[in-house]
Design a protein around this motif. Structure first.
Motif, PDB file in Angstrom:
ATOM      1  N   ILE A 146       4.699  44.665  58.674  1.00 57.20           N
ATOM      2  CA  ILE A 146       3.914  43.615  58.025  1.00 57.20           C
ATOM      3  C   ILE A 146       4.668  42.296  58.124  1.00 57.20           C
ATOM      4  O   ILE A 146       5.897  42.288  58.259  1.00 57.20           O
ATOM      5  CB  ILE A 146       3.611  43.972  56.549  1.00 57.20           C
ATOM      6  CG1 ILE A 146       2.412  43.191  56.030  1.00 57.20           C
ATOM      7  CG2 ILE A 146       4.847  43.741  55.673  1.00 57.20           C
ATOM      8  CD1 ILE A 146       1.788  43.786  54.783  1.00 57.20           C
TER       9      ILE A 146
ATOM     10  N   TYR B 110       2.550  44.768  49.254  1.00 62.79           N
ATOM     11  CA  TYR B 110       3.381  45.644  50.082  1.00 62.79           C
ATOM     12  C   TYR B 110       4.680  46.051  49.387  1.00 62.79           C
ATOM     13  O   TYR B 110       5.497  45.197  49.028  1.00 62.79           O
ATOM     14  CB  TYR B 110       3.716  44.925  51.395  1.00 62.79           C
ATOM     15  CG  TYR B 110       4.565  45.737  52.343  1.00 62.79           C
ATOM     16  CD1 TYR B 110       3.988  46.628  53.239  1.00 62.79           C
ATOM     17  CD2 TYR B 110       5.953  45.612  52.355  1.00 62.79           C
ATOM     18  CE1 TYR B 110       4.761  47.374  54.115  1.00 62.79           C
ATOM     19  CE2 TYR B 110       6.733  46.353  53.223  1.00 62.79           C
ATOM     20  CZ  TYR B 110       6.134  47.233  54.104  1.00 62.79           C
ATOM     21  OH  TYR B 110       6.906  47.970  54.961  1.00 62.79           O
TER      22      TYR B 110
ATOM     23  N   GLU C 124       0.807  37.760  55.003  1.00 60.93           N
ATOM     24  CA  GLU C 124      -0.159  37.124  55.896  1.00 60.93           C
ATOM     25  C   GLU C 124      -1.592  37.491  55.526  1.00 60.93           C
ATOM     26  O   GLU C 124      -2.524  36.737  55.804  1.00 60.93           O
ATOM     27  CB  GLU C 124       0.125  37.514  57.353  1.00 60.93           C
ATOM     28  CG  GLU C 124       0.040  39.009  57.628  1.00 60.93           C
ATOM     29  CD  GLU C 124       0.350  39.360  59.078  1.00 60.93           C
ATOM     30  OE1 GLU C 124       0.392  38.434  59.910  1.00 60.93           O
ATOM     31  OE2 GLU C 124       0.553  40.555  59.369  1.00 60.93           O
ATOM     32  N   SER C 125      -1.774  38.621  54.857  1.00 60.24           N
ATOM     33  CA  SER C 125      -3.107  39.077  54.457  1.00 60.24           C
ATOM     34  C   SER C 125      -3.520  38.576  53.074  1.00 60.24           C
ATOM     35  O   SER C 125      -4.639  38.822  52.631  1.00 60.24           O
ATOM     36  CB  SER C 125      -3.147  40.606  54.460  1.00 60.24           C
ATOM     37  OG  SER C 125      -2.144  41.138  53.593  1.00 60.24           O
ATOM     38  N   ASN C 126      -2.628  37.856  52.388  1.00 59.70           N
ATOM     39  CA  ASN C 126      -2.899  37.420  51.015  1.00 59.70           C
ATOM     40  C   ASN C 126      -3.665  36.093  51.033  1.00 59.70           C
ATOM     41  O   ASN C 126      -3.125  35.021  50.767  1.00 59.70           O
ATOM     42  CB  ASN C 126      -1.593  37.285  50.235  1.00 59.70           C
ATOM     43  CG  ASN C 126      -1.824  37.185  48.732  1.00 59.70           C
ATOM     44  OD1 ASN C 126      -2.916  36.861  48.285  1.00 59.70           O
ATOM     45  ND2 ASN C 126      -0.793  37.452  47.963  1.00 59.70           N
ATOM     46  N   LEU C 127      -4.951  36.190  51.329  1.00 62.21           N
ATOM     47  CA  LEU C 127      -5.778  34.988  51.467  1.00 62.21           C
ATOM     48  C   LEU C 127      -5.961  34.276  50.137  1.00 62.21           C
ATOM     49  O   LEU C 127      -6.185  33.064  50.098  1.00 62.21           O
ATOM     50  CB  LEU C 127      -7.133  35.369  52.065  1.00 62.21           C
ATOM     51  CG  LEU C 127      -7.088  36.057  53.442  1.00 62.21           C
ATOM     52  CD1 LEU C 127      -8.491  36.357  53.932  1.00 62.21           C
ATOM     53  CD2 LEU C 127      -6.343  35.192  54.449  1.00 62.21           C
TER      54      LEU C 127
END
Length: 373
Positions: free
Chosen positions: A168, A228, A346-349
């Motif tokens: 990740i 994570y 990076e996925s934590n919009l």
């Protein structure tokens, strides 16, 4: 030249373990030395409450009697139980540019993992999510921060040669602070405040924030729970972090949003950047390092964003606008021109949506690597 790797078993070896990056990056333009007392407190079993559910071993690599590399292996039993992943962590990894050094170091961690019946190794990670994590893979020409790891470009390249792959990534943003609070942000913040009956707590000292410490960490435990590798902080850890870090807080750089019931709805903890001060202090508060720290706390052009959390049942209702409105006002008042977001997944919009009101550039990226055994 022969390379040997020995486990750290004595206080002198632990000192050598802590000292290595200060020598390896001496005079480096972008490396920010960690605080030595913090490294000691984190790595010693008699000081760090994370050892209540973690095991750790440290190794040093030597070439001709000189320390040339280091690594920590961490077994976080709370992580294994919560996530049902039988993984070992590696962290505190530093080494000279030699594939053999990092190969021998990581083999020690891998061998320990196999002895314990674990199936994978991932990192860099610490004991908890509040420790340093993620190896820098982009942004080598950017100044580091107190909260992050800096490393040479050869680190990830050599890890990949040894079979380590991306698990990740975290990204970081440099945010330009506007001269005035954006009108759109002001309107949304005011509307949310009226609709939800919230208000911003104005604290004049760290002592006034201290009563909210437990609520802050409870909010961290609940809102960060799905991120994570995160495991909840224990009561003992909360007391430890409160005692260790709350004295550093500058109240005008902290935003607390409170409901009618007096319950904490959201918070944003930031600080004036300590990066340049730590470079001057070389990671030590004594004999004169604390002077550089105090100067940085009082006068600065950069802010560091550390922790942001909103109660789960209030997420998606615009409270982030209230947080950013309060922090932007404070930053303008204090002459802050830029802010560092520090790592966010990076996925934590949801977190990245905080920067929509500003000029923001993603300028760093760091990675957690994984290798299945």
């Amino acid at each position: 030249m022969t390379i040997t790797v020995n486990e750290v078993t004595k206080r002198k070896q632990l000192n050598d373990f802590i000292d290595l990056p200060y020598r390896l990056y001496r005079g480096h333009r972008y490396f920010v030395p960690p605080l030595r007392f913090d490294e000691v407190a984190t790595l010693r079993k008699d000081k760090n409450p994370a050892f209540d559910y973690c095991e750790a071993k440290y190794w040093l690599a030597y070439k001709d009697g000189r320390v040339v590399g280091r690594v920590a292996g961490i077994i976080n039993h709370a992580y294994i139980q919560k996530w049902e992943n039988s993984y070992i962590r590696f962290g505190w990894i530093d080494f000279e540019e030699d594939e053999e050094i990092v190969k021998l170091l990581l083999e020690k961690v891998e061998d320990w993992a196999k002895e314990k019946g674990l199936v994978a190794i991932h990192g860099p990670l610490g004991f908890t999510d509040l420790d340093h994590e993620g190896m820098l893979i982009e942004g080598y020409d950017q100044l580091g921060t107190l909260a992050t790891i800096y490393n040479y470009p050869y680190y990830p390249r050599l890890l990949e040669k040894l079979g380590y792959k991306k698990d990740i990534d975290w990204v970081e943003y440099k945010i330009k602070v506007p001269g005035t609070v954006p009108e759109k942000l002001s309107k949304i913040a005011a509307m949310v405040q009226r609709r939800l009956g919230l208000h911003a707590l104005v604290a004049r000292s760290a002592k006034e924030i201290l009563p909210y410490a437990n609520e802050i960490f409870d909010l961290i435990n609940s809102t960060y729970s799905d991120l994570y590798g995160v495991v909840p902080l224990t009561k003992k850890q909360i007391e430890y972090y409160t005692k260790q870090y709350f004295s550093f807080i500058r109240p005008d750089f902290v935003s607390l949003i409170v409901g009618k019931d007096g319950k904490l709805a959201a918070f944003g903890i930031t600080m004036p950047s300590l990066s340049l001060a730590l470079q001057k202090a070389k990671g030590s508060l004594l004999p004169f390092g604390f002077i550089h720290i105090l100067k940085a706390l009082k006068r600065n052009k950069t802010g560091d964003l550390y922790l942001v959390a909103i109660r789960k049942e209030l997420q998606g209702k615009g409270i982030n606008a209230m947080l950013m409105y309060e922090l932007t006002k404070s930053y303008i008042k204090n002459g802050i021109e830029y802010a560092e977001s520090n790592p966010e997944l990076e996925s934590n919009l949801q977190v990245q949506s905080l920067w929509e009101y500003y000029e923001a550039v993603q300028h760093k990226r760091r990675r957690c690597f994984i290798k299945y055994l």
